[in-house]
Motif scaffolding. Structure first.
Motif, PDB file in Angstrom:
ATOM      1  N   SER A 460       0.837  -1.198   0.000  1.00 16.94           N
ATOM      2  CA  SER A 460       0.000   0.000   0.000  1.00 16.94           C
ATOM      3  C   SER A 460       0.875   1.252   0.000  1.00 16.94           C
ATOM      4  O   SER A 460       2.084   1.198   0.233  1.00 16.94           O
ATOM      5  CB  SER A 460      -0.901   0.007   1.234  1.00 16.94           C
ATOM      6  N   THR A 461       0.241   2.374  -0.239  1.00 20.92           N
ATOM      7  CA  THR A 461       0.961   3.655  -0.192  1.00 20.92           C
ATOM      8  C   THR A 461       1.545   3.887   1.195  1.00 20.92           C
ATOM      9  O   THR A 461       2.681   4.337   1.335  1.00 20.92           O
ATOM     10  CB  THR A 461       0.014   4.802  -0.566  1.00 20.92           C
ATOM     11  N   SER A 462       0.785   3.567   2.211  1.00 26.05           N
ATOM     12  CA  SER A 462       1.264   3.745   3.583  1.00 26.05           C
ATOM     13  C   SER A 462       2.507   2.900   3.848  1.00 26.05           C
ATOM     14  O   SER A 462       3.499   3.379   4.419  1.00 26.05           O
ATOM     15  CB  SER A 462       0.156   3.377   4.572  1.00 26.05           C
ATOM     16  N   GLN A 463       2.480   1.624   3.432  1.00 27.87           N
ATOM     17  CA  GLN A 463       3.639   0.744   3.626  1.00 27.87           C
ATOM     18  C   GLN A 463       4.845   1.229   2.831  1.00 27.87           C
ATOM     19  O   GLN A 463       5.972   1.237   3.334  1.00 27.87           O
ATOM     20  CB  GLN A 463       3.271  -0.686   3.218  1.00 27.87           C
ATOM     21  N   LEU A 494       6.018   1.626  -8.577  1.00 28.48           N
ATOM     22  CA  LEU A 494       6.371   2.283  -7.312  1.00 28.48           C
ATOM     23  C   LEU A 494       6.023   3.767  -7.360  1.00 28.48           C
ATOM     24  O   LEU A 494       5.488   4.319  -6.388  1.00 28.48           O
ATOM     25  CB  LEU A 494       7.862   2.096  -7.030  1.00 28.48           C
ATOM     26  N   LYS A 495       6.332   4.417  -8.491  1.00 28.07           N
ATOM     27  CA  LYS A 495       6.011   5.845  -8.613  1.00 28.07           C
ATOM     28  C   LYS A 495       4.513   6.089  -8.485  1.00 28.07           C
ATOM     29  O   LYS A 495       4.073   7.051  -7.852  1.00 28.07           O
ATOM     30  CB  LYS A 495       6.524   6.381  -9.953  1.00 28.07           C
ATOM     31  N   GLU A 496       3.731   5.196  -9.081  1.00 31.70           N
ATOM     32  CA  GLU A 496       2.282   5.340  -8.979  1.00 31.70           C
ATOM     33  C   GLU A 496       1.809   5.150  -7.542  1.00 31.70           C
ATOM     34  O   GLU A 496       0.961   5.898  -7.044  1.00 31.70           O
ATOM     35  CB  GLU A 496       1.594   4.333  -9.896  1.00 31.70           C
ATOM     36  N   ILE A 497       2.368   4.149  -6.856  1.00 38.55           N
ATOM     37  CA  ILE A 497       1.988   3.896  -5.460  1.00 38.55           C
ATOM     38  C   ILE A 497       2.279   5.120  -4.601  1.00 38.55           C
ATOM     39  O   ILE A 497       1.447   5.565  -3.804  1.00 38.55           O
ATOM     40  CB  ILE A 497       2.735   2.659  -4.913  1.00 38.55           C
ATOM     41  N   LEU A 498       3.486   5.695  -4.773  1.00 40.94           N
ATOM     42  CA  LEU A 498       3.891   6.826  -3.937  1.00 40.94           C
ATOM     43  C   LEU A 498       3.193   8.124  -4.326  1.00 40.94           C
ATOM     44  O   LEU A 498       3.197   9.086  -3.550  1.00 40.94           O
ATOM     45  CB  LEU A 498       5.413   7.006  -4.013  1.00 40.94           C
ATOM     46  N   SER A 499       2.600   8.156  -5.515  1.00 41.56           N
ATOM     47  CA  SER A 499       1.900   9.377  -5.934  1.00 41.56           C
ATOM     48  C   SER A 499       0.514   9.489  -5.312  1.00 41.56           C
ATOM     49  O   SER A 499      -0.078  10.566  -5.294  1.00 41.56           O
ATOM     50  CB  SER A 499       1.772   9.407  -7.466  1.00 41.56           C
ATOM     51  N   HIS A 500      -0.002   8.374  -4.813  1.00 42.16           N
ATOM     52  CA  HIS A 500      -1.341   8.382  -4.225  1.00 42.16           C
ATOM     53  C   HIS A 500      -1.309   8.898  -2.790  1.00 42.16           C
ATOM     54  O   HIS A 500      -0.300   8.753  -2.085  1.00 42.16           O
ATOM     55  CB  HIS A 500      -1.945   6.977  -4.225  1.00 42.16           C
TER      56      HIS A 500
END
Length: 762
Positions: A460-463, A494-500
């Motif tokens: 997840s973004t949090s993780q 990864l970039k998409e995950i961290l962009s959320h």
């Protein structure tokens, strides 16, 4: 039969029938009165709850109701019924009972008493068996059945006796209202009267990792006359314990396995650092700090944060965590009438996402940390790093705290040649690490959902933020951090995950207490602990702010020791022990501890040494290392139980000494981990290098190490399963059916002439 015998039998029968009739009438009356009272109470509750909840009691999950076995002994009055009438014809009885079962009117009456179709069927099967197989029936039932057989009674006359039997095998039917009341979890704030008796000030320190939020809360904690720090890990509690005492603020340490008092006489200090499950909700403090508040939604441990937030008796409650939790904590505090003051912090040092993946272990640099989500990947990658003439530190969750700290110190030391770290997401909390670049070896990790089911999920973004935030810590030599992936195709993911934005917190966990389960057991004395928990959760009512935490681990332990004679409170405590159920040696030890405890025989130091075969030698391979880690967990279990049953686990000092020796042995094994890996699997190869030799692109790594090392290897003559694949199947992370499906999909893609592996996200 003589006249005297007839008179005697008739007089006994009159007294018996009168008593039975009185009991049945009273029971029926009480049911109706109780139902009317329940209706009135329910209407009051509903009126009170409409504004906030307007929920209605959910029907119980009757599949959890286990029928009791009744005694097969003949009734005390003997065969009076047969003496007054005659022996009943079993064939005729069977016909009568089956006709009763098919009567829709009887099913409806039974449903009004709580017997749904499932329970009605089970109760009838038991009742029929009772009637046909008992050597003699009670006189009143015998006479009723005899009258029906000879046409002098109606088949519906069986109903009161059927219900009497049903309530004997399903005792919860008579106390359903009480059980609902006990399992009503809709107003957990009222469980803590001491906290509700004071007006607390709640301060939320909101910010990402490395923003100084916890630092500011701890400064207020140190300045207070008394305080409690509640953290998610033993390592964090130890850190605050040491920091407080170095600052001249006497502080005690309380974890599940350890109690350290600074006063030589054992008097409690004004400050205490503890793991969150161990915090006291009755001791008054000036300041309380609750760290990592976002874990309030954790499926297994969330209840501990809920308990601390609602129950701590402190003038000031300092809450630290992600900004995504702010709105929810505000809403939760509305239920207690307490305002929330929010302090927002920004990250002290920046980190950037690189535009290129590492792709090869040849591109590693000092200060790199490769993050894996399985120990198998850690073993593989650490060996490949060593093969290139580099040294690396290794950190994963099941290592003892001392070993983790030792490896962290080795990695942080600028004079040590070890400047690369291979770790799991265990580095996300509790360790101060000097990391320049975080490299995600995979973006997929095993996870347990709220139903207790294991599944593979993209992080997840949090993780991702929790792990990425370890790069470029403010207190380290690297003032700016970098984040990337090992495989090229993982980088855009990864970039998409961290962009959320991080998903907002919406619910908090709850867990039944020992007192609630004891009250349940009072009403259901013959139910097993596992069944009590199941029924409790089935009947429990929570409002929209809460959920009941996953209890599968608790039930696993309850079922394991069900056959061992223990009182309910001791059984409950044993089942809350924090053990790794994947470790068979730990589970076996848990069972032996419970059995020895039940015999009222103290678990002495010599007994434990015999059980674990102490002293233990240094590990020769990975299997030995894993066993040593399991033994360390067994000693932790002993210490955990010793603080709950001091007289039965008396030798804590000696156990702690050998645990420290064991920690040193494990540290030695981890320092030589690559040698252990070679001894375990000399044919192990680096999957990343194999890809490069085959000329494959980073797209083969879409699913990270889970696919790269667990896939079916191509070769002449067909396919063969890698050793990791077998281990994944064995550990339950990959089912045989799923493995076959992957083989079929791989073969299909290969036939199409495509290079690269299957995209799991499609």
């Amino acid at each position: 039969m003589s006249v005297n015998r007839c008179v005697q039998v008739l007089s006994r029968l009159q007294r018996h029938i009168k008593a039975q009739t009185t009991r049945i009438t009273a029971s029926t009356s009480s049911c109706h009165v109780g139902f009317r009272q329940h209706q009135q109470a329910t209407s009051v509750v509903c009126c009170r709850e409409v504004s906030s909840n307007s929920s209605t009691p959910k029907p119980p999950d009757t599949s959890l109701f286990v029928p009791l076995s009744l005694s097969t002994e003949a009734p005390a009055e003997g065969s009076v019924g047969a003496e007054l009438t005659q022996t009943l014809d079993k064939n005729e009885l069977l016909k009568i009972l089956n006709r009763f079962y098919k009567r829709k009117e009887m099913q409806k009456l039974a449903a009004d008493q709580g017997l749904d179709a499932r329970l009605f069927h089970q109760a009838f099967i038991s009742f029929r068996k009772h009637v046909l197989e008992m050597p003699s029936l009670s006189a009143d039932l015998h006479i009723i059945l005899s009258d029906i057989c000879f046409g002098a009674g109606h088949i519906d006359d069986i109903y009161p006796y059927f219900m009497r039997h049903a309530k004997q095998i399903f005792p919860m039917l008579d106390c359903m209202d009480d059980l609902r009341k006990i399992s009503d979890l809709r107003v957990p704030a009222n469980w803590y009267p001491e906290a509700r008796a004071i007006q607390r000030k709640v301060i939320f320190h909101a910010g990402p990792t490395n923003s100084g939020k916890t630092y500011h809360a701890i400064q207020r904690y140190l300045a207070a006359k008394s305080g409690v720090y509640c953290g998610p890990l033993k390592l964090l509690a130890h850190e605050i314990f040491e920091k407080s005492n170095k600052a001249g603020v006497p502080c005690d340490l309380v974890t599940g396995e350890e109690r350290t008092f600074m006063d030589v006489d054992g008097r409690a200090a004004g400050h205490v650092a503890c793991t969150i499950e161990m915090c006291s909700v009755t001791t008054p403090y000036e300041v309380a700090v609750i760290d990592e508040i976002q874990m309030i939604r954790d499926p297994s441990r969330g209840w501990a944060w809920t308990r601390a937030l609602l129950g701590l008796c402190a003038d000031e409650i300092h809450v630290c965590g992600e900004p995504a939790a702010v709105d929810f904590i505000r809403e939760l505090m509305y239920t207690t009438g307490e305002e929330v003051e929010v302090h927002t912090y920004q990250r002290l040092t920046p980190f950037s996402i690189l535009n290129h993946a590492v792709e090869s272990l040849d591109n590693l640099r000092p200060g790199d940390c490769i993050v894996c989500f399985s120990k198998n990947d850690i073993y593989s990658i650490s060996r490949q790093i060593e093969a290139k003439g580099l040294e690396c530190a290794v950190i994963y969750g099941s290592l003892p705290p001392g070993t983790k700290l030792s490896q962290a110190k080795k990695f942080n030391d600028p004079d040590d040649p070890c400047n690369i770290l291979v770790a799991t997401d265990a580095i996300g909390m509790g360790l101060n690490l000097s990391i320049k670049r975080i490299i995600f070896n995979s973006l997929v990790k095993p996870n347990v959902n709220e139903k207790g089911e294991k599944q593979m999920e993209t992080i997840s973004t949090s993780q991702a933020l929790q792990i990425a935030g370890r790069a470029g810590r403010f207190s380290s030599k690297f003032k700016e951090g970098e984040v990337t992936t090992m495989h090229r195709d993982d980088l855009p993911v990864l970039k998409e995950i961290l962009s959320h934005a991080v998903d907002p917190i919406e619910t908090a966990g709850l867990h039944p207490t020992a007192e609630q389960i004891e009250m349940f057991a009072y009403h259901l004395p013959d139910a097993t602990l596992s069944n009590l928990i199941d029924i409790f959760v089935s009947l429990s009512q929570v409002d929209g702010l809460y959920f009941v935490c996953n209890i599968d681990d608790f039930k696993f332990l309850a079922d394991m020791i069900q056959h061992i004679p223990l009182n309910l409170r001791s059984r409950y405590v044993f089942c809350t022990a924090p053990i790794n159920k994947k470790q068979s040696f730990v589970c076996t030890s848990f069972l032996k501890f419970a059995r020895q405890f039940s015999r009222d025989e103290p678990l002495t130091f010599s007994w434990v040494c015999r059980h674990i075969s102490w002293p233990l030698a240094a590990p020769k391979n990975i299997k030995d290392l894993v066993h040593l880690e399991a033994v360390h967990d067994v000693l932790d279990l002993y210490l955990w139980l010793s603080y709950r049953f001091m007289d039965m686990f008396p030798d804590t000092a000696s156990i702690r000494e050998i645990q420290q020796e064991l920690d040193d042995i494990i540290q030695q094994g981890v320092r030589n981990i690559t040698r252990l890996i070679r001894a375990t699997d000399p044919n192990l190869t680096d999957p990343l290098q194999t890809e490069i030799m085959h000329g494959q692109t980073g797209s083969e790594a879409t699913s990270g190490a889970f696919w790269t090392r667990g896939r079916v290897q191509r070769g002449s003559g067909g396919t063969s399963e890698s050793s990791l694949a077998s281990r994944l199947v064995r550990d339950g992370l990959l089912t045989p059916d799923l493995l076959k499906q992957l083989q079929r999909e791989w073969s299909k893609e290969h036939r199409r002439g495509k290079e690269g592996q299957i995209d799991f996200t499609s």
